[in-house]
Design a protein around this motif. Structure first.
Motif, mmCIF file in Angstrom:
data_model
loop_
_atom_site.group_PDB
_atom_site.id
_atom_site.type_symbol
_atom_site.label_atom_id
_atom_site.label_comp_id
_atom_site.label_asym_id
_atom_site.label_seq_id
_atom_site.Cartn_x
_atom_site.Cartn_y
_atom_site.Cartn_z
ATOM 1 N N GLY A 1 0.592 0.256 1.610
ATOM 2 C CA GLY A 1 0.939 1.622 1.210
ATOM 3 C C GLY A 1 1.477 2.425 2.378
ATOM 4 N N LEU A 2 0.844 2.271 3.540
ATOM 5 C CA LEU A 2 1.287 3.012 4.719
ATOM 6 C C LEU A 2 2.702 2.607 5.117
ATOM 7 C CD1 LEU A 2 -1.927 3.055 6.943
ATOM 8 C CD2 LEU A 2 -0.836 4.992 5.818
ATOM 9 N N ARG A 3 2.969 1.306 5.000
ATOM 10 C CA ARG A 3 4.299 0.837 5.382
ATOM 11 C C ARG A 3 5.363 1.349 4.408
ATOM 12 N NH1 ARG A 3 4.923 -4.216 4.642
ATOM 13 N NH2 ARG A 3 2.741 -4.859 4.799
ATOM 14 N N ILE A 4 5.081 1.229 3.120
ATOM 15 C CA ILE A 4 6.036 1.745 2.135
ATOM 16 C C ILE A 4 6.191 3.257 2.332
ATOM 17 C CG2 ILE A 4 6.484 2.081 -0.327
ATOM 18 C CD1 ILE A 4 4.863 -0.466 -0.834
ATOM 19 N N GLY A 5 5.070 3.917 2.560
ATOM 20 C CA GLY A 5 5.089 5.372 2.752
ATOM 21 C C GLY A 5 5.945 5.772 3.940
ATOM 22 N N LEU A 6 5.864 4.984 5.000
ATOM 23 C CA LEU A 6 6.652 5.316 6.189
ATOM 24 C C LEU A 6 8.142 5.130 5.914
ATOM 25 C CD1 LEU A 6 6.245 6.259 9.097
ATOM 26 C CD2 LEU A 6 6.338 3.882 9.822
ATOM 27 N N GLY A 7 8.476 4.075 5.199
ATOM 28 C CA GLY A 7 9.875 3.843 4.833
ATOM 29 C C GLY A 7 10.419 4.986 3.990
ATOM 30 N N VAL A 8 9.641 5.374 2.993
ATOM 31 C CA VAL A 8 10.040 6.489 2.142
ATOM 32 C C VAL A 8 10.185 7.757 2.976
ATOM 33 C CG1 VAL A 8 9.269 7.986 0.260
ATOM 34 C CG2 VAL A 8 9.018 5.522 0.054
ATOM 35 N N SER A 9 9.244 7.981 3.897
ATOM 36 C CA SER A 9 9.287 9.178 4.741
ATOM 37 C C SER A 9 10.594 9.238 5.508
ATOM 38 C CB SER A 9 8.147 9.160 5.767
ATOM 39 O OG SER A 9 6.916 9.139 5.120
#
Ligand SMILES: Nc1ncnc2c1ncn2[C@@H]1O[C@H](COP(=O)(O)OP(=O)(O)O)[C@@H](O)[C@H]1O
Ligand SMILES: [Mg+2]
Lengths: 277, 296
Positions: free
Chosen positions: B220-228
């Motif tokens: 989730g953190l990785r996907i979240g960072l990409g989205v960010s």
């Protein structure tokens, strides 16, 4: 009174599609302190259900379990469980896994370390204290689980087919290891297996649980001195005896099932009784 | 017989019961010199990129000006984009924009992590919390984060706060949903084992549920960072006076297509860089999950 008293225990599950499944019916047994009881029987006979009730994971539908005079009402470290699937915490090292129960009791770190080291030595895994479970073989994992269970100093050990997932070579080794440990740290042990050989190798008493719902079919005392030899004529005799008890159980089961409509009537009646309650 | 090759951190490698222990060279014994097979692979990758650049360079220097001078401006040669990148780097301008964007992303992402992880654990663990908050989550989640831009500009004006808000909206749901999923995918037998060993509720949550969910939390953190990183650019395009998004939008006004392309490439590289760093951290923290891996 015996140390462990299981009296008139029954358990019914209701499955997702509202079927009533009777897993255990009127099971009674007693265990003396430090006794090694093996429970054998075909799978689906309710052995795990019995152990889960003794551990306090499941509530009985009827009857009760007394350990040391107290009724079992929920899980407790005084009845430590060893699972077939090991159930080690993969995110903790071997040492941290063994320390888990002690940490839950808020034991101080130095004290904890001492107890953990003792049990790691006992199961011969001191060298692997800082390894993660993923790095261990099946037999080693189960030794960690045994150390973890013993570390909380339980009154009894509940073992549900603990060696069922191991290859036969490792299995024999683990049986001897368990006996060695049991000689040192006397515990009351309830050990479930579907292997008659394993039961007779380990047990003071072998209980056969079979049928659907599972009921206790027989108790067989094993008084051969340990370590026991599978080729020993006495061993073979006991084996034949226990096997015939299991076969008798499954034979009567077949008769019962082929008795036209018998099962249907029976289960419908059970369902009715359940609604009536 | 299994032979483990994971003699690392001074931990012994693991023989199976009764097996002869075979000494297996660990990491330190691996040859240190140039790995030719690997080098060839990398060069092969570079070659195709170089070919593309060469083609593009020729196209915009030789072909396009002859067709229409305007085309040549719209598709600048890579060398010019590179040179303007170098100039921007030397003047410190580029770094200023990179830092502005990174600051927004890291601030929003870490604040969201602190909120979404505990919330996800609560939703995943207590059915009651799920029944209460689940519908709200399901209602807000389908709204694309960029649809929040107009209202957020009205609320927060132009600049840091608005940008951070948009990023938070976008990073929140991947982190939340993955945490919830992580909690629900913990093996029930581990919960049983913990209860059996006397774990009180709070310790159960911290020592078992949190750890068990950790691999998914990291996803989730990785996907979240990409989205960010995508959203910081989107937000800056419309509502900022600094940052890489602003930089390329600003360059549009002056028809500086070289800066636009250079900015686009840098935005891509920064995204990859952040992902790589996070993966490293994950590898280090989740050794128990991934096992000890020496090769990528
Ligand atoms: N949680 C459950 N829900 C429904 N049925 C169950 C559940 N647990 C066990 N059973 C049923 O109870 C019976 C006995 O199962 P179990 O105790 O696992 O037997 P054993 O361990 O002897 O193989 C089986 O028919 C099984 O399908
Ligand atoms: Mg079972």
């Amino acid at each position: 009174m015996a140390f462990v008293v299981v009296s008139d225990l029954s358990k019914t599950f209701i499955s997702k599609n509202q079927m009533v499944i009777a897993a255990l019916a009127n099971v009674s047994l007693e265990m003396e302190r430090n006794q090694f009881l093996c429970i054998v029987g075909p799978s689906g006979g309710g052995k795990s259900t019995l152990l889960n009730i003794m551990a306090g994971f499941e509530r009985p539908s009827q009857g009760k379990v007394l350990v040391g005079g107290h009724e079992v009402k929920g899980p407790s470290p005084s009845r430590a469980m060893v699972f077939q699937e090991f159930a080690l915490f993969p995110w903790f090292t071997v040492r941290e896994n063994v320390a888990f129960g002690l940490e839950m009791q808020s034991m101080s770190k130095p004290e904890r370390d001492e107890v953990v080291s003792h049990y790691l030595d006992l199961v011969g895994l001191r060298r692997f204290a800082n390894n993660f479970p993923i790095e261990l073989s099946g037999g080693m994992k189960q030794r960690v689980a045994i150390a973890r269970a013993l570390a909380v100093n339980p009154e009894m050990l509940l073992m549900d087919e603990p060696f069922g997932g191991l290859d036969s070579h490792t299995r024999g080794f683990m049986q001897q290891e368990l006996l060695r440990i049991w000689e040192k740290e006397r515990k009351t042990v309830a050990f479930v297996t579907h292997s008659i050989d394993e039961a007779i190798t380990l047990a003071d008493t072998v209980a056969v649980i079979a049928g659907r719902p599972g009921t206790v079919r027989s108790f067989t005392k094993v008084s051969l001195p340990r370590p026991r030899e599978e080729a020993d004529p006495e061993f073979v005799k006991l084996k034949v005896e226990v096997r015939s008890q299991i076969q008798a159980a499954s034979l009567s089961e077949e008769e019962w099932e082929t008795d036209a409509g018998g099962v249907g009537r029976e289960s419908r009646w059970r369902k009715f009784r359940l609604f009536a309650r | 017989m299994k032979i483990s090759t994971t003699a690392y951190n001074g931990r012994p490698s693991v023989p199976s019961e009764g097996a002869v222990q075979i000494q297996v060279p660990g990491r330190s014994a691996r040859p240190r010199g140039v790995n030719f097979a690997n080098l060839e692979k990398r060069l092969g990758g570079l070659a195709s990129i170089a070919a593309l650049m060469g083609f593009w360079e020729a196209l915009s220097r030789l072909v396009l000006p002859r067709l229409d001078p305007q085309f040549a401006i719209l598709v600048p040669p890579p060398s010019r984009a590179f040179m303007s990148g170098l100039r921007a780097l030397l003047s410190g301008e580029l770094l200023r924009h990179i830092l502005a964007s990174s600051e927004r992303v890291l601030l929003a992402w870490s604040v969201v992590a602190v909120i979404a992880i505990p919330l996800g654990i609560a939703i995943g663990w207590w059915p009651r919390v799920n029944r209460f908050l689940g519908p709200i989550v399901e209602m807000v989640r389908p709204i694309p984060p960029i649809a929040w831009i107009p209202i957020s500009i009205l609320w927060f004006g132009i600049g840091m706060t608005q940008n951070v808000f948009i990023i938070m909206i976008g990073a929140f749901f991947p982190i939340l949903i993955n945490t919830v999923h992580g909690v629900r995918s913990i093996e029930p037998i581990l919960i049983r084992a913990a209860l059996n060993l006397g774990a009180p509720p709070w310790k159960l949550l911290r020592k078992v549920v949190l750890y068990g969910a950790l691999p998914n939390i990291f996803t989730g953190l990785r996907i979240g960072l990409g989205v960010s990183w995508m959203l910081v650019v989107a937000a800056e395009l419309v509502a900022a006076t600094s940052g890489l998004g602003f930089m390329i939008e600003d360059a549009r006004n002056f028809l500086r297509t070289d800066i636009i392309f250079m900015g686009m490439v840098i935005i891509g590289c920064m995204g990859i860089l952040m992902e790589r760093i996070l993966r490293r951290v994950e590898r280090a923290l989740l050794v128990w999950y991934h096992g000890a891996q020496h090769h990528e």
